[in-house]
Design a protein around this motif. Sequence first.
Motif, PDB file in Angstrom:
ATOM      1  N   GLY A  72       0.787  -1.239   0.000  1.00  0.00           N
ATOM      2  CA  GLY A  72       0.000   0.000   0.000  1.00  0.00           C
ATOM      3  C   GLY A  72       0.818   1.287   0.000  1.00  0.00           C
ATOM      4  N   GLU A  73       2.138   1.176   0.038  1.00  0.00           N
ATOM      5  CA  GLU A  73       3.002   2.355   0.051  1.00  0.00           C
ATOM      6  C   GLU A  73       3.768   2.469  -1.257  1.00  0.00           C
ATOM      7  OE1 GLU A  73       3.474   4.785   2.428  1.00  0.00           O
ATOM      8  OE2 GLU A  73       1.731   3.839   3.384  1.00  0.00           O
ATOM      9  N   ILE A  74       4.167   3.711  -1.588  1.00  0.00           N
ATOM     10  CA  ILE A  74       5.075   3.928  -2.714  1.00  0.00           C
ATOM     11  C   ILE A  74       6.497   3.957  -2.164  1.00  0.00           C
ATOM     12  CG2 ILE A  74       5.862   5.679  -4.365  1.00  0.00           C
ATOM     13  CD1 ILE A  74       3.360   4.360  -5.381  1.00  0.00           C
ATOM     14  N   ILE A  75       7.356   3.110  -2.722  1.00  0.00           N
ATOM     15  CA  ILE A  75       8.761   3.118  -2.304  1.00  0.00           C
ATOM     16  C   ILE A  75       9.657   3.226  -3.542  1.00  0.00           C
ATOM     17  CG2 ILE A  75       8.238   1.775  -0.218  1.00  0.00           C
ATOM     18  CD1 ILE A  75       9.569  -0.659  -1.472  1.00  0.00           C
ATOM     19  N   LEU A  76      10.860   3.721  -3.315  1.00  0.00           N
ATOM     20  CA  LEU A  76      11.825   3.862  -4.409  1.00  0.00           C
ATOM     21  C   LEU A  76      12.347   2.480  -4.792  1.00  0.00           C
ATOM     22  CD1 LEU A  76      13.367   6.010  -6.107  1.00  0.00           C
ATOM     23  CD2 LEU A  76      15.151   5.916  -4.364  1.00  0.00           C
ATOM     24  N   ALA A  77      12.386   2.199  -6.114  1.00  0.00           N
ATOM     25  CA  ALA A  77      12.809   0.872  -6.570  1.00  0.00           C
ATOM     26  C   ALA A  77      13.873   1.010  -7.662  1.00  0.00           C
ATOM     27  CB  ALA A  77      11.593   0.094  -7.074  1.00  0.00           C
ATOM     28  N   ASP A  78      14.093  -0.065  -8.409  1.00  0.00           N
ATOM     29  CA  ASP A  78      15.081  -0.102  -9.501  1.00  0.00           C
ATOM     30  C   ASP A  78      16.482   0.237  -8.982  1.00  0.00           C
ATOM     31  OD1 ASP A  78      15.506  -0.646 -12.324  1.00  0.00           O
ATOM     32  OD2 ASP A  78      15.954   1.494 -12.522  1.00  0.00           O
ATOM     33  N   GLU A  79      17.203   1.110  -9.643  1.00  0.00           N
ATOM     34  CA  GLU A  79      18.595   1.382  -9.283  1.00  0.00           C
ATOM     35  C   GLU A  79      18.930   2.853  -9.480  1.00  0.00           C
ATOM     36  OE1 GLU A  79      20.048  -0.769 -13.218  1.00  0.00           O
ATOM     37  OE2 GLU A  79      21.709   0.422 -12.443  1.00  0.00           O
ATOM     38  N   ILE A  80      19.988   3.282  -8.818  1.00  0.00           N
ATOM     39  CA  ILE A  80      20.555   4.620  -9.068  1.00  0.00           C
ATOM     40  C   ILE A  80      22.042   4.392  -9.291  1.00  0.00           C
ATOM     41  CG2 ILE A  80      20.947   6.939  -8.191  1.00  0.00           C
ATOM     42  CD1 ILE A  80      18.534   6.649  -6.382  1.00  0.00           C
ATOM     43  N   SER A  81      22.502   4.592 -10.516  1.00  0.00           N
ATOM     44  CA  SER A  81      23.864   4.186 -10.875  1.00  0.00           C
ATOM     45  C   SER A  81      24.331   5.023 -12.070  1.00  0.00           C
ATOM     46  CB  SER A  81      23.834   2.705 -11.271  1.00  0.00           C
ATOM     47  OG  SER A  81      23.193   2.570 -12.526  1.00  0.00           O
ATOM     48  N   PRO A  82      25.572   4.821 -12.504  1.00  0.00           N
ATOM     49  CA  PRO A  82      26.013   5.551 -13.707  1.00  0.00           C
ATOM     50  C   PRO A  82      25.215   5.181 -14.961  1.00  0.00           C
ATOM     51  CG  PRO A  82      27.901   4.709 -12.486  1.00  0.00           C
ATOM     52  CD  PRO A  82      26.688   4.095 -11.861  1.00  0.00           C
ATOM     53  N   ASP A  83      24.438   4.094 -14.908  1.00  0.00           N
ATOM     54  CA  ASP A  83      23.541   3.763 -16.023  1.00  0.00           C
ATOM     55  C   ASP A  83      22.335   4.694 -16.075  1.00  0.00           C
ATOM     56  OD1 ASP A  83      24.932   1.598 -17.021  1.00  0.00           O
ATOM     57  OD2 ASP A  83      23.323   0.140 -16.713  1.00  0.00           O
ATOM     58  N   THR A  84      21.922   5.186 -14.923  1.00  0.00           N
ATOM     59  CA  THR A  84      20.637   5.892 -14.828  1.00  0.00           C
ATOM     60  C   THR A  84      20.778   7.360 -14.438  1.00  0.00           C
ATOM     61  OG1 THR A  84      20.315   5.276 -12.511  1.00  0.00           O
ATOM     62  CG2 THR A  84      19.476   3.726 -14.173  1.00  0.00           C
ATOM     63  N   CYS A  85      22.022   7.814 -14.338  1.00  0.00           N
ATOM     64  CA  CYS A  85      22.267   9.212 -13.957  1.00  0.00           C
ATOM     65  C   CYS A  85      23.274   9.828 -14.912  1.00  0.00           C
ATOM     66  CB  CYS A  85      22.913   9.303 -12.571  1.00  0.00           C
ATOM     67  SG  CYS A  85      22.002   8.556 -11.228  1.00  0.00           S
ATOM     68  N   ARG A  86      23.302  11.149 -14.977  1.00  0.00           N
ATOM     69  CA  ARG A  86      24.457  11.824 -15.569  1.00  0.00           C
ATOM     70  C   ARG A  86      25.262  12.419 -14.426  1.00  0.00           C
ATOM     71  NH1 ARG A  86      20.916  13.075 -20.071  1.00  0.00           N
ATOM     72  NH2 ARG A  86      21.731  11.898 -21.847  1.00  0.00           N
ATOM     73  N   PHE A  87      26.504  11.966 -14.326  1.00  0.00           N
ATOM     74  CA  PHE A  87      27.446  12.444 -13.309  1.00  0.00           C
ATOM     75  C   PHE A  87      28.584  13.151 -14.033  1.00  0.00           C
ATOM     76  CE2 PHE A  87      26.399   8.248 -10.895  1.00  0.00           C
ATOM     77  CZ  PHE A  87      25.475   8.849 -10.077  1.00  0.00           C
ATOM     78  N   TRP A  88      28.806  14.419 -13.737  1.00  0.00           N
ATOM     79  CA  TRP A  88      29.941  15.129 -14.337  1.00  0.00           C
ATOM     80  C   TRP A  88      30.904  15.529 -13.226  1.00  0.00           C
ATOM     81  CZ3 TRP A  88      27.539  19.254 -18.238  1.00  0.00           C
ATOM     82  CH2 TRP A  88      26.828  18.562 -19.240  1.00  0.00           C
ATOM     83  N   ASP A  89      32.195  15.381 -13.490  1.00  0.00           N
ATOM     84  CA  ASP A  89      33.191  15.852 -12.531  1.00  0.00           C
ATOM     85  C   ASP A  89      32.992  17.354 -12.319  1.00  0.00           C
ATOM     86  OD1 ASP A  89      36.114  15.138 -11.277  1.00  0.00           O
ATOM     87  OD2 ASP A  89      35.994  17.201 -12.034  1.00  0.00           O
ATOM     88  N   SER A  90      32.899  17.770 -11.061  1.00  0.00           N
ATOM     89  CA  SER A  90      32.585  19.180 -10.748  1.00  0.00           C
ATOM     90  C   SER A  90      33.633  20.135 -11.291  1.00  0.00           C
ATOM     91  CB  SER A  90      32.507  19.397  -9.238  1.00  0.00           C
ATOM     92  OG  SER A  90      31.578  18.544  -8.668  1.00  0.00           O
TER      93      SER A  90
END
Length: 236
Positions: free
Chosen positions: A185-203
């Motif tokens: 009955g709740e919404i929870i965060l699923a799947d993944e958070i990784s370099p596949d699913t994000c754009r990460f740039w060196d600051s």
Amino acid sequence: MKKLLLLYEGKAKRVYSVEDPDLVIVEYKDDATAFNGLKRGTIADKGIVNNKVSNHLFQLLERAGVPTHYVRQLNERETLVRKVEIVPVEVIVRNIAAGSLSKRLGIPEGTKLKSTVLEYCYKNDRLGDPMVNEYHIYAMELATRDELSRISDMSFKVNQILSDYLKDVNIELIDFKLEFGRFKGEIILADEISPDTCRFWDSATGEKLDKDRFRRDLGYVEEAYREVLKRLTGEN
Ligand code: TMP
């Protein structure tokens, strides 16, 4: 925890049942695809890096009060997670223009957006995950109003937590994709958070440390994934 049946195989992960009906095991593969499966390849040890990076970030989010599917890491490629019914809506959060937003709206990559942009896509490979808005989501009954309100609140919160955290390791969180699931009955965060699913740039240098290196044939793909793991966990 023993894997019983292969329930589902996606482009980057396999999901197995276990004895407990509320849980599943996720196994991360090295397979990489882009452009809805048109470009295919493998990235050595990507499954290991993504498993560890995602678990690290999910634990951070849990500590900050975001409910997730994470239970515990079993080994380098496998993690025990809560078994959810995935909401067929992918949420994209954008802080800086890049990728499809830059292309669609003519905003040069790297332009800081004046406010955070949320986009929704209908999770459907056959249709190429088309962008939808709230009206489509309600009309197609992909999620209820309550669910979508929870999903958008959680997405902004995840953005704040991750952006702040990544800044400390000299990573700019340009944009990312989230998926949510229904669990008791709740919404929870699923799947993944990784370099596949994000754009990460060196600051400092703007160097890309994510799947764009694979999508755009920029080279040093494995190295970039490893670098993210190292900055987050200290592990090589
Ligand atoms: P985009 O600019 O190609 O729309 O991508 C936005 C963000 O979403 C980017 O961080 C990569 C991520 N993403 C996924 O995780 N899966 C996908 O299928 C796509 C297209 C993007």
